[in-house]
Design a protein around this motif. Sequence first.
Motif, mmCIF file in Angstrom:
data_model
loop_
_atom_site.group_PDB
_atom_site.id
_atom_site.type_symbol
_atom_site.label_atom_id
_atom_site.label_comp_id
_atom_site.label_asym_id
_atom_site.label_seq_id
_atom_site.Cartn_x
_atom_site.Cartn_y
_atom_site.Cartn_z
ATOM 1 N N GLU A 69 0.822 -1.211 0.000
ATOM 2 C CA GLU A 69 0.000 0.000 0.000
ATOM 3 C C GLU A 69 0.862 1.269 0.000
ATOM 4 O O GLU A 69 0.373 2.347 -0.280
ATOM 5 N N GLY A 70 2.120 1.093 0.325
ATOM 6 C CA GLY A 70 3.032 2.232 0.268
ATOM 7 C C GLY A 70 3.394 2.784 1.642
ATOM 8 O O GLY A 70 2.782 2.462 2.646
ATOM 9 N N LYS A 71 4.413 3.599 1.621
ATOM 10 C CA LYS A 71 4.945 4.189 2.847
ATOM 11 C C LYS A 71 3.996 5.257 3.385
ATOM 12 O O LYS A 71 3.577 6.159 2.659
ATOM 13 N N PRO A 72 3.669 5.129 4.679
ATOM 14 C CA PRO A 72 2.859 6.203 5.285
ATOM 15 C C PRO A 72 3.678 7.493 5.365
ATOM 16 O O PRO A 72 4.901 7.473 5.498
ATOM 17 N N ASP A 73 3.015 8.605 5.285
ATOM 18 C CA ASP A 73 3.691 9.903 5.335
ATOM 19 C C ASP A 73 4.365 10.145 6.679
ATOM 20 O O ASP A 73 5.316 10.927 6.767
ATOM 21 N N THR A 74 3.913 9.469 7.711
ATOM 22 C CA THR A 74 4.445 9.703 9.057
ATOM 23 C C THR A 74 5.791 9.041 9.278
ATOM 24 O O THR A 74 6.463 9.334 10.265
ATOM 25 N N LEU A 75 6.213 8.132 8.383
ATOM 26 C CA LEU A 75 7.489 7.425 8.556
ATOM 27 C C LEU A 75 8.571 8.037 7.675
ATOM 28 O O LEU A 75 8.318 8.437 6.542
ATOM 29 N N SER A 76 9.768 8.047 8.221
ATOM 30 C CA SER A 76 10.907 8.501 7.416
ATOM 31 C C SER A 76 11.262 7.396 6.423
ATOM 32 O O SER A 76 10.920 6.228 6.624
ATOM 33 N N ASP A 77 11.985 7.781 5.365
ATOM 34 C CA ASP A 77 12.404 6.796 4.362
ATOM 35 C C ASP A 77 13.271 5.725 5.007
ATOM 36 O O ASP A 77 13.155 4.541 4.683
ATOM 37 N N GLU A 78 14.150 6.129 5.900
ATOM 38 C CA GLU A 78 15.056 5.188 6.560
ATOM 39 C C GLU A 78 14.271 4.175 7.390
ATOM 40 O O GLU A 78 14.525 2.967 7.323
ATOM 41 N N ARG A 79 13.321 4.629 8.168
ATOM 42 C CA ARG A 79 12.500 3.734 9.017
ATOM 43 C C ARG A 79 11.659 2.808 8.131
ATOM 44 O O ARG A 79 11.510 1.631 8.439
ATOM 45 N N TRP A 80 11.117 3.325 7.030
ATOM 46 C CA TRP A 80 10.326 2.519 6.118
ATOM 47 C C TRP A 80 11.160 1.389 5.529
ATOM 48 O O TRP A 80 10.719 0.237 5.458
#
Length: 152
Positions: free
Chosen positions: A69-80
């Motif tokens: 579904e994709g990366k939530p806006d609340t997460l950083s790219d690194e954490r994702w």
Amino acid sequence: IEPPDLPPDPVGVDGEILQATSEYCIAMRQILDMVRTMKLDLDKTEQSSSGDWAEMERQFAEARTSIEEGKPDTLSDERWEEIVAQVERGEEMLRAHRATIDEMVQSQRDKIRNKIDVAMPHAVEEFQKVVTALVRKGGSIRKSYAIHCCSR
């Protein structure tokens, strides 16, 4: 009512036939008991693992769906990326563990098949050789009471 008197114990070669037959019956019973126990253990392993697998696969499917579904806006790219890598490692571990269990189950099936296809026929062949040799020495299956005594 009194039970009938038992026939006298066979002697000589006839006694040897009875002894060989008794030992054969015990050996076959042991093989059959071993096969039954192995089969019960195999069934337990398959039943317990199938429920566990279904739950773990369901959890990873949910995680995979969330990732797709994709990366939530609340997460950083690194954490994702860490989360995605963690899910992928978990899926790989699950596949490897499942492969190990499948190999173990197949090995157990092979052992059971070996007992049925190899050990039992081998025991029959050995028994036939022994009885044939004893009959050639003058023994009698009928006089040894082997069939009667071992059928109990």
